[in-house]
Design a protein around this motif. Sequence first.
Motif, PDB file in Angstrom:
ATOM      1  N   UNK A  48      14.357 -17.176 -25.522  1.00  0.00           N
ATOM      2  CA  UNK A  48      14.082 -18.468 -24.887  1.00  0.00           C
ATOM      3  C   UNK A  48      13.655 -18.323 -23.428  1.00  0.00           C
ATOM      4  N   UNK A  49      13.694 -17.098 -22.904  1.00  0.00           N
ATOM      5  CA  UNK A  49      13.202 -16.845 -21.552  1.00  0.00           C
ATOM      6  C   UNK A  49      11.801 -16.223 -21.531  1.00  0.00           C
ATOM      7  N   UNK A  50      11.225 -15.980 -22.703  1.00  0.00           N
ATOM      8  CA  UNK A  50       9.885 -15.396 -22.762  1.00  0.00           C
ATOM      9  C   UNK A  50       8.870 -16.373 -22.179  1.00  0.00           C
ATOM     10  N   UNK A  51       8.000 -15.866 -21.327  1.00  0.00           N
ATOM     11  CA  UNK A  51       6.996 -16.684 -20.664  1.00  0.00           C
ATOM     12  C   UNK A  51       5.597 -16.149 -20.962  1.00  0.00           C
ATOM     13  N   UNK A  52       4.572 -17.012 -20.827  1.00  0.00           N
ATOM     14  CA  UNK A  52       3.191 -16.516 -20.976  1.00  0.00           C
ATOM     15  C   UNK A  52       2.895 -15.422 -19.951  1.00  0.00           C
ATOM     16  N   UNK A  53       2.059 -14.495 -20.339  1.00  0.00           N
ATOM     17  CA  UNK A  53       1.670 -13.380 -19.483  1.00  0.00           C
ATOM     18  C   UNK A  53       0.343 -13.703 -18.814  1.00  0.00           C
ATOM     19  N   UNK A  54       0.176 -13.300 -17.571  1.00  0.00           N
ATOM     20  CA  UNK A  54      -1.064 -13.567 -16.845  1.00  0.00           C
ATOM     21  C   UNK A  54      -2.283 -13.137 -17.652  1.00  0.00           C
ATOM     22  N   UNK A  55      -3.229 -14.057 -17.791  1.00  0.00           N
ATOM     23  CA  UNK A  55      -4.471 -13.749 -18.479  1.00  0.00           C
ATOM     24  C   UNK A  55      -4.388 -13.762 -19.982  1.00  0.00           C
ATOM     25  N   UNK A  56      -3.217 -14.103 -20.539  1.00  0.00           N
ATOM     26  CA  UNK A  56      -3.046 -14.158 -21.995  1.00  0.00           C
ATOM     27  C   UNK A  56      -2.552 -15.552 -22.362  1.00  0.00           C
ATOM     28  N   UNK A  57      -3.476 -16.466 -22.581  1.00  0.00           N
ATOM     29  CA  UNK A  57      -3.167 -17.861 -22.925  1.00  0.00           C
ATOM     30  C   UNK A  57      -2.134 -18.440 -21.962  1.00  0.00           C
ATOM     31  N   UNK A  58      -2.387 -18.262 -20.683  1.00  0.00           N
ATOM     32  CA  UNK A  58      -1.495 -18.770 -19.639  1.00  0.00           C
ATOM     33  C   UNK A  58      -1.958 -20.170 -19.221  1.00  0.00           C
ATOM     34  N   UNK A  59      -1.134 -21.215 -19.411  1.00  0.00           N
ATOM     35  CA  UNK A  59      -1.537 -22.565 -19.034  1.00  0.00           C
ATOM     36  C   UNK A  59      -1.407 -22.769 -17.525  1.00  0.00           C
ATOM     37  N   UNK A  60      -2.454 -23.273 -16.907  1.00  0.00           N
ATOM     38  CA  UNK A  60      -2.485 -23.490 -15.464  1.00  0.00           C
ATOM     39  C   UNK A  60      -3.008 -24.891 -15.167  1.00  0.00           C
ATOM     40  N   UNK A  61      -2.554 -25.464 -14.060  1.00  0.00           N
ATOM     41  CA  UNK A  61      -2.997 -26.798 -13.665  1.00  0.00           C
ATOM     42  C   UNK A  61      -4.402 -26.730 -13.084  1.00  0.00           C
ATOM     43  N   UNK A  62      -5.329 -27.468 -13.696  1.00  0.00           N
ATOM     44  CA  UNK A  62      -6.700 -27.488 -13.221  1.00  0.00           C
ATOM     45  C   UNK A  62      -6.992 -28.688 -12.333  1.00  0.00           C
ATOM     46  N   UNK A  63      -8.133 -28.681 -11.713  1.00  0.00           N
ATOM     47  CA  UNK A  63      -8.526 -29.770 -10.829  1.00  0.00           C
ATOM     48  C   UNK A  63      -8.671 -31.088 -11.593  1.00  0.00           C
ATOM     49  N   UNK A 113     -13.757 -12.825 -16.108  1.00  0.00           N
ATOM     50  CA  UNK A 113     -13.745 -14.280 -16.212  1.00  0.00           C
ATOM     51  C   UNK A 113     -12.605 -14.941 -15.455  1.00  0.00           C
ATOM     52  N   UNK A 114     -11.603 -14.161 -15.029  1.00  0.00           N
ATOM     53  CA  UNK A 114     -10.536 -14.756 -14.225  1.00  0.00           C
ATOM     54  C   UNK A 114     -11.073 -15.348 -12.927  1.00  0.00           C
ATOM     55  N   UNK A 115     -12.241 -14.865 -12.483  1.00  0.00           N
ATOM     56  CA  UNK A 115     -12.828 -15.430 -11.269  1.00  0.00           C
ATOM     57  C   UNK A 115     -13.417 -16.808 -11.532  1.00  0.00           C
ATOM     58  N   UNK A 116     -13.758 -17.120 -12.776  1.00  0.00           N
ATOM     59  CA  UNK A 116     -14.118 -18.487 -13.143  1.00  0.00           C
ATOM     60  C   UNK A 116     -12.872 -19.370 -13.114  1.00  0.00           C
ATOM     61  N   UNK A 117     -11.773 -18.836 -13.649  1.00  0.00           N
ATOM     62  CA  UNK A 117     -10.509 -19.582 -13.611  1.00  0.00           C
ATOM     63  C   UNK A 117     -10.141 -19.954 -12.181  1.00  0.00           C
ATOM     64  N   UNK A 118     -10.311 -19.020 -11.265  1.00  0.00           N
ATOM     65  CA  UNK A 118      -9.934 -19.259  -9.866  1.00  0.00           C
ATOM     66  C   UNK A 118     -10.655 -20.466  -9.285  1.00  0.00           C
ATOM     67  N   UNK A 119     -11.887 -20.701  -9.724  1.00  0.00           N
ATOM     68  CA  UNK A 119     -12.659 -21.837  -9.209  1.00  0.00           C
ATOM     69  C   UNK A 119     -12.168 -23.177  -9.754  1.00  0.00           C
ATOM     70  N   UNK A 120     -11.352 -23.151 -10.798  1.00  0.00           N
ATOM     71  CA  UNK A 120     -10.919 -24.373 -11.484  1.00  0.00           C
ATOM     72  C   UNK A 120      -9.526 -24.836 -11.088  1.00  0.00           C
ATOM     73  N   UNK A 121      -8.775 -24.006 -10.389  1.00  0.00           N
ATOM     74  CA  UNK A 121      -7.364 -24.263 -10.151  1.00  0.00           C
ATOM     75  C   UNK A 121      -7.129 -25.440  -9.205  1.00  0.00           C
ATOM     76  N   UNK A 122      -6.126 -26.237  -9.543  1.00  0.00           N
ATOM     77  CA  UNK A 122      -5.727 -27.336  -8.656  1.00  0.00           C
ATOM     78  C   UNK A 122      -5.007 -26.795  -7.429  1.00  0.00           C
ATOM     79  N   UNK A 123      -4.292 -25.700  -7.608  1.00  0.00           N
ATOM     80  CA  UNK A 123      -3.519 -25.109  -6.518  1.00  0.00           C
ATOM     81  C   UNK A 123      -4.072 -23.710  -6.229  1.00  0.00           C
ATOM     82  N   UNK A 124      -4.700 -23.511  -5.079  1.00  0.00           N
ATOM     83  CA  UNK A 124      -5.261 -22.197  -4.758  1.00  0.00           C
ATOM     84  C   UNK A 124      -4.243 -21.062  -4.841  1.00  0.00           C
ATOM     85  N   UNK A 125      -2.968 -21.378  -4.561  1.00  0.00           N
ATOM     86  CA  UNK A 125      -1.953 -20.324  -4.620  1.00  0.00           C
ATOM     87  C   UNK A 125      -1.748 -19.789  -6.035  1.00  0.00           C
TER      88      UNK A 125
END
Length: 417
Positions: free
Chosen positions: A243-258, A378-390
């Motif tokens: 129950x503590x397993x979390x998504x791994x970076x770059x593997x179907x990781x849900x992120x808040x978009x703009x 393609x992670x650099x495309x993701x970076x352009x979509x993020x609501x939070x730059x951090x």
Amino acid sequence: MKLQLARYLQQNPQVVIVAVTGSVGKTTTKLAIAKVLEQRFKVLAHPGNYNNELGVPLAIFELESPGDIRNLKAWMGVVREMNRRLKKPLPYDVIVQEVGAGRRGDIGYFSFLKPRIGVVTAAKPAHLRGFGSIEAIVDEKFSLAELSQIALVNAEEERFVPKLATMDASKRHTYGTSKGDYRYSIRSYSVANGFEGTLVLGREKADASVRMVGRHMAEAVAAAAAVGELLGMKPDEIKAGVEQIQPVAGRMSPLEGQNGSLILDDSYNASPEAMMASLDTLYELPGRKIAILGGMNELGSDGAKYYEQIGGHCARLDLLVTVAKLARQYVEPARAAGLGDDRIRCFDTPYEAGEFVAGLLKRGDTVLVKGSQGGIFCEEATAKLLAKPEDTARLVRQSPDWKRQKAHAFNPKRQGA
């Protein structure tokens, strides 16, 4: 470095090695296993994909790559640090280590690890250029099961069934969601809430909720639970870890978009079956469905067939955005399947693709970002979509060495855009 690592492990025979391989899912499965085992043991599992001849020693010695393979001075410094660490005991009970294979014999190279448990996730058409056939991939991946004391193999992978039938039953164990000795039986799933299901651990069962995105991720949960059981953990410990397993970076990781959008960042890598699974996950969601897709590397002579398959599967998208030359092979099959030209855009770099999609985003949109790592990023495309730059810190390949590689791969002016 191999000699240093072999000596390190010989000096610490009390440390259990759990090795993980497969065409897809290695890192996710490795980190899921580590999360479960941490409920009882002191565990080492490198967060990245250090899984080749250089990466495995770095991971177990807990050192980072100096980058350029030609930087002899830096690598000699790494070896000196390894020799220094050899003088101290390994401070772990278990090491969970992924091992990669891009050609025949790669798994056998790591036989000196002498894994207590060898976990084999899948055999898919990845690295076909190096292997030549899917049969060679099956043989290579399954070889980890054969050289380990205990074999733990994904029962959902039909390509492994004939080999499992001939394996010594005393060392053979399987896992899955609907098949296998150890299972994570799914009662319900949604992209928003993840999984509700039951862990089947021999005679014991335990209900468990897991916040992961993508139905195929449940297999990693089953593998983690199985390893816990095989190493003597109790069901309540396994449940707590699962129950503590979390998504791994770059593997179907849900992120808040703009603008209230959702980004499914699956940018780490791409193979045909993983691409299909990711698109299927996207199609389960309401609202506009946008996919930013890079190419699939190392498919060899069968590449055209797989691009046609994926392209045809893109017909349900509201917008298909391709990155770099290889990914343009999705376009004609997508058109043939009914996707109009007004729903297709092609770009040379992930920066351009991300900027274009960012200008279109609105509340309720979901964007899948996926592509192979070699020269596509393609992670650099993701970076352009993020609501939070951090949140760029949650993306793959953000180290100084990777940033240098990207600076060489693309026009620096585009990086600063």
